[in-house]
Design an enzyme around this catalytic site. Structure first.
Site, mmCIF file in Angstrom:
data_model
loop_
_atom_site.group_PDB
_atom_site.id
_atom_site.type_symbol
_atom_site.label_atom_id
_atom_site.label_comp_id
_atom_site.label_asym_id
_atom_site.label_seq_id
_atom_site.Cartn_x
_atom_site.Cartn_y
_atom_site.Cartn_z
ATOM 1 N N GLY A 13 0.777 -1.231 0.000
ATOM 2 C CA GLY A 13 0.000 0.000 0.000
ATOM 3 C C GLY A 13 0.807 1.279 0.000
ATOM 4 O O GLY A 13 0.335 2.298 0.504
ATOM 5 N N ASN A 15 1.551 3.239 -2.579
ATOM 6 C CA ASN A 15 0.853 4.243 -3.386
ATOM 7 C C ASN A 15 -0.410 4.733 -2.689
ATOM 8 O O ASN A 15 -0.773 5.908 -2.809
ATOM 9 C CB ASN A 15 0.535 3.693 -4.776
ATOM 10 N N ARG A 66 -14.299 -14.172 -11.421
ATOM 11 C CA ARG A 66 -13.955 -12.746 -11.461
ATOM 12 C C ARG A 66 -15.166 -11.844 -11.298
ATOM 13 O O ARG A 66 -15.186 -10.944 -10.450
ATOM 14 C CB ARG A 66 -13.233 -12.416 -12.760
ATOM 15 N N ASN A 108 -5.341 3.582 -12.492
ATOM 16 C CA ASN A 108 -4.295 2.635 -12.082
ATOM 17 C C ASN A 108 -2.931 3.275 -12.297
ATOM 18 O O ASN A 108 -2.759 4.112 -13.179
ATOM 19 C CB ASN A 108 -4.394 1.342 -12.893
ATOM 20 N N HIS A 110 1.056 2.142 -13.052
ATOM 21 C CA HIS A 110 1.840 0.985 -13.508
ATOM 22 C C HIS A 110 3.305 1.388 -13.652
ATOM 23 O O HIS A 110 3.596 2.472 -14.194
ATOM 24 C CB HIS A 110 1.305 0.483 -14.851
#
Length: 201
Positions: A13, A15, A66, A108, A110
């Site tokens: 965690g 970020n 999912r 997001n 990356h």
């Protein structure tokens, strides 16, 4: 009006903590972290969120299809009245159901200059390929892996003799910086999407 952020994480965690610090300091103004949710019970990020006094949820994903799992997560985010979803080391590919529930409201971060080196071990991929520059990308999330429109990127030079750990640490500093900046841009609505291009306004 205060915007409500939901953070999804699977691990340490870091970020998430950078986002939380930016909310507290006002670098992300008029915002609060309404929910921190993990699919893993042992995620250190949940403990860090609890220390900050934030609302947390753990919804284990093991054994669930999912979309069935994503329906549980979407319900939790809606219950928390979340305006924006931020993935912060969330190790799951989102289903079309999830993406459609929060259109252009999922971000997001990356650790590569997408579209180069999507997926896992991006820094190792970059070093193995021999690139001279690596970096990180904040993008909108769609149904595909690391493929949505790009909001911000930051370039990190690859130094001679770099090992994965050293490169990852330098990239992570930039992740923390540009993720907060991207969240601010999106929450303030100071952008438009033209095809794949995110243009700041």
């Amino acid at each position: 009006m205060t915007k409500r952020i939901g953070v999804l994480l699977s691990g340490r965690g870091s970020n998430f903590e950078a986002l939380a610090d930016s909310v507290v300091s006002g670098r992300i103004p008029n915002a609060e972290i309404a929910l921190v949710l993990s699919n893993r019970e042992a995620a250190a990020g949940i403990d860090r969120a609890k220390v900050r006094g934030l609302t947390t949820r753990i919804i284990p994903s093991k054994g669930l299809e999912r979309e069935a799992y994503d329906r549980l997560v979407v319900a939790a985010l809606n219950e928390a009245k979340v305006d924006l979803v931020c993935l912060a080391g969330y190790m799951r590919l989102l289903s079309p159901y999830f993406v459609s529930a929060f259109p252009q409201r999922i971000l997001n971060i990356h650790p590569s200059l997408l579209p180069s080196f999507p997926g896992l071990e991006a820094q190792k991929q970059a070093l193995d390929y021999g690139v001279k520059c690596a970096g990180c990308t904040v993008h909108f999330v769609d149904e595909n892996l690391d493929a949505g429109p790009i909001i911000l990127q930051s370039v990190v030079p690859v130094e001679d003799g770099d090992m994965e750990e050293a490169l990852s640490a330098r990239i992570l500093k930039e992740e923390h910086r540009i993720y907060s900046e991207a969240v601010k841009i999106v929450l303030e609505g100071k952008y438009k999407i033209l095809g794949r291009r995110v243009v700041r306004s």
